[in-house]
Design a protein around this motif. Structure first.
Motif, PDB file in Angstrom:
ATOM      1  N   TYR A 127       0.829  -1.215   0.000  1.00  0.00           N
ATOM      2  CA  TYR A 127       0.000   0.000   0.000  1.00  0.00           C
ATOM      3  C   TYR A 127       0.860   1.261   0.000  1.00  0.00           C
ATOM      4  N   TRP A 128       1.943   1.259   0.811  1.00  0.00           N
ATOM      5  CA  TRP A 128       2.791   2.448   0.939  1.00  0.00           C
ATOM      6  C   TRP A 128       3.641   2.663  -0.308  1.00  0.00           C
ATOM      7  N   LEU A 129       4.033   1.585  -0.967  1.00  0.00           N
ATOM      8  CA  LEU A 129       4.827   1.715  -2.199  1.00  0.00           C
ATOM      9  C   LEU A 129       3.990   2.263  -3.350  1.00  0.00           C
ATOM     10  N   LEU A 130       2.681   2.091  -3.260  1.00  0.00           N
ATOM     11  CA  LEU A 130       1.787   2.579  -4.308  1.00  0.00           C
ATOM     12  C   LEU A 130       1.760   4.111  -4.364  1.00  0.00           C
ATOM     13  N   PHE A 131       2.222   4.753  -3.294  1.00  0.00           N
ATOM     14  CA  PHE A 131       2.304   6.216  -3.295  1.00  0.00           C
ATOM     15  C   PHE A 131       3.318   6.707  -4.336  1.00  0.00           C
ATOM     16  N   ILE A 132       4.328   5.893  -4.646  1.00  0.00           N
ATOM     17  CA  ILE A 132       5.387   6.322  -5.574  1.00  0.00           C
ATOM     18  C   ILE A 132       4.823   6.688  -6.953  1.00  0.00           C
TER      19      ILE A 132
ATOM     20  N   THR B 196      -6.476  -2.521  -3.320  1.00  0.00           N
ATOM     21  CA  THR B 196      -7.298  -3.685  -2.959  1.00  0.00           C
ATOM     22  C   THR B 196      -7.360  -4.678  -4.117  1.00  0.00           C
ATOM     23  N   SER B 197      -7.482  -4.160  -5.328  1.00  0.00           N
ATOM     24  CA  SER B 197      -7.535  -5.026  -6.520  1.00  0.00           C
ATOM     25  C   SER B 197      -6.219  -5.773  -6.706  1.00  0.00           C
ATOM     26  N   ILE B 198      -5.093  -5.070  -6.540  1.00  0.00           N
ATOM     27  CA  ILE B 198      -3.771  -5.701  -6.675  1.00  0.00           C
ATOM     28  C   ILE B 198      -3.589  -6.772  -5.597  1.00  0.00           C
ATOM     29  N   PHE B 199      -3.994  -6.420  -4.377  1.00  0.00           N
ATOM     30  CA  PHE B 199      -3.856  -7.358  -3.265  1.00  0.00           C
ATOM     31  C   PHE B 199      -4.646  -8.640  -3.534  1.00  0.00           C
ATOM     32  N   ILE B 200      -5.885  -8.507  -3.984  1.00  0.00           N
ATOM     33  CA  ILE B 200      -6.726  -9.680  -4.249  1.00  0.00           C
ATOM     34  C   ILE B 200      -6.178 -10.501  -5.408  1.00  0.00           C
ATOM     35  N   LEU B 201      -5.671  -9.815  -6.439  1.00  0.00           N
ATOM     36  CA  LEU B 201      -5.087 -10.511  -7.596  1.00  0.00           C
ATOM     37  C   LEU B 201      -3.896 -11.367  -7.160  1.00  0.00           C
ATOM     38  N   LEU B 202      -2.968 -10.760  -6.398  1.00  0.00           N
ATOM     39  CA  LEU B 202      -1.786 -11.494  -5.928  1.00  0.00           C
ATOM     40  C   LEU B 202      -2.170 -12.562  -4.916  1.00  0.00           C
ATOM     41  N   SER B 203      -3.185 -12.260  -4.118  1.00  0.00           N
ATOM     42  CA  SER B 203      -3.665 -13.232  -3.135  1.00  0.00           C
ATOM     43  C   SER B 203      -4.175 -14.497  -3.821  1.00  0.00           C
TER      44      SER B 203
END
Length: 270
Positions: free
Chosen positions: A58-63, A104-111
């Motif tokens: 989540y924090w890296l997505l700020f970049i 959330t979408s990235i997290f669910i995809l990788l999950s």
């Protein structure tokens, strides 16, 4: 300064700023993982590296978001204060929602790719809204003002490096002075006096305001009431009390205060 040099300077500034953002986000990412790890120890609960490393992306997505917002803001460039505030409110809300839903979408995809039993979209979304939404909204609300401040600083530095003349306000007169001809500038309350090679001019603004117009690589504050052009210093003599006397090409002497030594200390090595 040529257009190519200005372009290279701007790119260097942007690259440096972007590297700082990347480093900052990586540090936050690492600290968030460390916090989860310590929390699991203190609470005697299970700790899963894969879960915490995935969630704190989540924090890296700020970049990429900050880089994109900087690009968008520089394109639109709202002029008035009201437009800037409205832009900050609108973009802050939009980018906060995008950040939350994209993460959330990235997290669910990788999950789904990593775990036999993946996490549920609604569970992660509620968790993010509960824990990260406040800081995300605050970040994106204030980001346009931070970008504006950094861009203004960049423009000021560019103006200092490209302007070889300054305008001195003397009553109703406006006198253009070549900065290379300035020997030193001294407070003469409530005014400021500019000493150049061939004239002495009274300026109707403070020493502090005038200092902002000068190249800090050339003009050095050596006393609370004096700025000198280091290119016109021929000799420096100690007063044996921490203060020094600087001798100018004109033969005039300026006191170098020990309280400003961090500004002029490098001159002792020349």
């Amino acid at each position: 300064m040529t257009t190519d040099k200005l372009s290279k300077t701007n790119n260097k500034f942007l690259n440096m700023k972007f590297r700082v953002i990347i480093l900052f986000c990586i540090i936050i990412y690492g600290l968030a993982i460390l916090q989860d790890y310590l929390f699991s120890i203190f609470k005697s609960i299970s700790f899963y590296w894969s879960d915490t490393m995935l969630y704190n992306i989540y924090w890296l997505l700020f970049i990429p978001f900050i880089q994109f917002i900087n690009y968008v803001y520089c394109k639109f460039q709202p002029k008035t204060q009201i437009k800037k505030i409205l832009y900050a409110l609108g973009s802050g809300l939009v980018f906060s929602l995008l950040h939350i839903f994209i993460f959330t979408s990235i997290f669910i995809l990788l999950s789904n790719l990593i775990y036999p039993i993946p996490h549920r979209f609604s569970t992660i979304l509620k968790n993010v809204i509960s824990n990260q939404s406040q800081i995300t909204i605050i970040t994106y609300l204030f980001l346009p003002f931070v970008i504006e401040y950094l861009n203004r600083k960049k423009r000021q530095k560019k103006n200092i490096s490209t302007h070889k003349f300054i305008t001195i306000k003397n009553g109703t007169r406006r006198i253009k002075v070549d900065t290379s001809s300035i020997l030193f500038i001294q407070t003469d309350r409530p005014y400021t006096t500019v000493f150049s090679n061939n004239q002495k001019i009274l300026h109707h603004e403070s020493l502090k305001k005038l200092e902002k117009l000068l190249d800090p690589q050339v003009f050095i504050r050596v006393h609370r009431s004096a700025i000198i052009n280091k290119n016109h210093i021929t000799e420096i003599k100690s007063r044996k009390n921490g203060d020094y006397d600087g001798i100018l090409t004109s033969g005039q002497t300026i006191r170098f205060s020990r309280h400003y030594r961090q500004n002029w200390n490098t001159l002792l090595n020349h």
